[in-house]
Design a protein around this motif. Structure first.
Motif, PDB file in Angstrom:
ATOM      1  N   ARG A   1       0.831  -1.206   0.000  1.00 54.18           N
ATOM      2  CA  ARG A   1       0.000   0.000   0.000  1.00 54.18           C
ATOM      3  C   ARG A   1       0.867   1.258   0.000  1.00 54.18           C
ATOM      4  O   ARG A   1       0.652   2.198   0.778  1.00 54.18           O
ATOM      5  CB  ARG A   1      -0.963   0.004   1.186  1.00 54.18           C
ATOM      6  CG  ARG A   1      -1.963  -1.143   1.150  1.00 54.18           C
ATOM      7  CD  ARG A   1      -2.945  -1.084   2.279  1.00 54.18           C
ATOM      8  NE  ARG A   1      -3.894  -2.183   2.198  1.00 54.18           N
ATOM      9  CZ  ARG A   1      -4.893  -2.398   3.067  1.00 54.18           C
ATOM     10  NH1 ARG A   1      -5.056  -1.565   4.091  1.00 54.18           N
ATOM     11  NH2 ARG A   1      -5.694  -3.419   2.914  1.00 54.18           N
ATOM     12  N   ILE A   2       1.864   1.245  -0.853  1.00 60.06           N
ATOM     13  CA  ILE A   2       2.698   2.423  -1.061  1.00 60.06           C
ATOM     14  C   ILE A   2       2.783   2.665  -2.560  1.00 60.06           C
ATOM     15  O   ILE A   2       2.472   1.780  -3.370  1.00 60.06           O
ATOM     16  CB  ILE A   2       4.121   2.252  -0.474  1.00 60.06           C
ATOM     17  CG1 ILE A   2       4.837   1.064  -1.113  1.00 60.06           C
ATOM     18  CG2 ILE A   2       4.068   2.113   1.039  1.00 60.06           C
ATOM     19  CD1 ILE A   2       6.291   0.911  -0.659  1.00 60.06           C
ATOM     20  N   ALA A   3       3.221   3.868  -2.930  1.00 60.49           N
ATOM     21  CA  ALA A   3       3.337   4.193  -4.350  1.00 60.49           C
ATOM     22  C   ALA A   3       4.500   3.443  -4.974  1.00 60.49           C
ATOM     23  O   ALA A   3       5.538   3.225  -4.347  1.00 60.49           O
ATOM     24  CB  ALA A   3       3.533   5.710  -4.522  1.00 60.49           C
ATOM     25  N   GLN A   4       4.309   3.040  -6.235  1.00 59.32           N
ATOM     26  CA  GLN A   4       5.359   2.292  -6.927  1.00 59.32           C
ATOM     27  C   GLN A   4       6.670   3.072  -7.010  1.00 59.32           C
ATOM     28  O   GLN A   4       7.744   2.506  -6.756  1.00 59.32           O
ATOM     29  CB  GLN A   4       4.867   1.900  -8.320  1.00 59.32           C
ATOM     30  CG  GLN A   4       5.888   1.108  -9.125  1.00 59.32           C
ATOM     31  CD  GLN A   4       5.323   0.677 -10.473  1.00 59.32           C
ATOM     32  OE1 GLN A   4       4.124   0.485 -10.623  1.00 59.32           O
ATOM     33  NE2 GLN A   4       6.204   0.542 -11.463  1.00 59.32           N
ATOM     34  N   PRO A   5       6.661   4.382  -7.327  1.00 64.22           N
ATOM     35  CA  PRO A   5       7.927   5.126  -7.361  1.00 64.22           C
ATOM     36  C   PRO A   5       8.627   5.156  -5.992  1.00 64.22           C
ATOM     37  O   PRO A   5       9.864   5.119  -5.941  1.00 64.22           O
ATOM     38  CB  PRO A   5       7.495   6.535  -7.796  1.00 64.22           C
ATOM     39  CG  PRO A   5       6.220   6.320  -8.537  1.00 64.22           C
ATOM     40  CD  PRO A   5       5.539   5.186  -7.826  1.00 64.22           C
ATOM     41  N   THR A   6       7.838   5.212  -4.923  1.00 66.87           N
ATOM     42  CA  THR A   6       8.433   5.202  -3.579  1.00 66.87           C
ATOM     43  C   THR A   6       9.199   3.907  -3.340  1.00 66.87           C
ATOM     44  O   THR A   6      10.325   3.903  -2.807  1.00 66.87           O
ATOM     45  CB  THR A   6       7.338   5.363  -2.504  1.00 66.87           C
ATOM     46  OG1 THR A   6       6.663   6.598  -2.713  1.00 66.87           O
ATOM     47  CG2 THR A   6       7.930   5.335  -1.105  1.00 66.87           C
TER      48      THR A   6
END
Length: 297
Positions: free
Chosen positions: A26-31
């Motif tokens: 549940r985090i952004a792919q770029p992160t």
């Protein structure tokens, strides 16, 4: 690197796919991609081989995964231990024990346990060996400290320590100044003994049987303290536990018994067929550690 980044790496190592891992975390792919690049720079090696849109964990990554998992396991254990200290479990454990252990071993064991698990709570039941086993069977108690080992196969058993037995004699008795005494020397003595339902009675009878002696039983009691009182009054002699090695009561001498089998094994019993509580499991684990460090009495 942070703890979160280690957890993210393990998820990525499992999925080998940035999009899938990011969705699971549940985090952004770029992160997640930037975190992986930072981690690889810190490690000094690429942990994945890139194959278009997928990742393949390489040899460096497999090594790092093993160590990262161990590190997180240790951190989780530390956090759990700290949480226990900050907010100890409030479960109450029903603990039964035989009368003769209530003045020394049980307080000593529970005192040590209180240092290990602050906030532990007990409901204590003190009774005969037969009665404490019934408390296990009917669920009143979850654990029992007793002797001898129960014969019931449904009851688990953890030996805690061996306790030597001695011969309690009046202070003016012919054996009072002896360094040791053998059981086969007691053929002419009047014996005070525990009642048949009690564990110490079983052990005493087995000792005399192996020694080839049929004792002259003059009195049966339910308490070691009563036996010592009768011995002090000159009414007979008795086989009693040595306890914690402290001095015997007034007007009583405790003479060590020379027979090699003159001891009783004290242990922790529980019902194996009944689901145990967290408090019961934790207490058994502590008792096992305690037993490994205990010296025979």
């Amino acid at each position: 690197m942070t703890i979160d980044e280690l957890r993210w790496f393990l998820t990525l190592a499992e999925t080998e796919h940035v999009t899938e891992a990011a969705a699971r975390l549940r985090i952004a792919q770029p992160t997640l991609s930037r975190a992986l690049l930072r981690l690889e720079r810190q490690v000094g090696a690429r942990l994945f081989d890139r194959d278009r849109h997928r990742l393949r964990l390489n040899d460096y990554g497999r090594i790092f995964r093993r160590h990262a998992q161990r590190a997180l396991d240790e951190l989780d254990a530390a956090q759990g231990r700290i949480a226990t200290l900050l907010a100890p479990p409030r479960e109450t454990l029903g603990l039964a024990f035989v009368h003769s252990l209530g003045s020394w071993l049980v307080p000593r064991l529970l005192g040590a346990y209180a240092q290990d698990s602050p906030g532990a709570r007990f409901t204590l039941h003190q009774d005969s060996a037969g009665a404490v086993l019934e408390l296990l069977r009917d669920g009143t108690a979850e654990a029992a400290i007793t002797s001898p080992r129960p014969s019931d196969p449904q009851l688990g058993w953890l030996p805690l320590r061996d306790e030597r037995l001695g011969l309690a004699v009046p202070a003016d008795h012919r054996l009072a100044d002896r360094d040791t005494v053998r059981l086969d020397e007691l053929t002419d003595e009047r014996l005070i003994i525990m009642r048949p339902a009690l564990g110490l009675r079983q052990i005493t009878c087995q000792l005399f049987h192996r020694a080839g002696v049929t004792p002259d039983v003059v009195s049966e009691c339910a308490e070691v303290s009563t036996i010592n009182g009768l011995v002090a009054a000159g009414l007979g002699v008795a086989v009693v536990p040595a306890g914690d090695g402290g001095p015997p009561p007034a007007r009583v001498r405790l003479v060590p018994i020379a027979d090699q089998d003159a001891y009783r094994t004290i242990g922790l019993a529980w019902h194996q067929g009944r689901p145990g509580s967290t408090a019961g499991r934790r207490f058994r684990e502590f008792a096992a550690r305690y037993a490994r460090g205990a010296e025979p009495v």
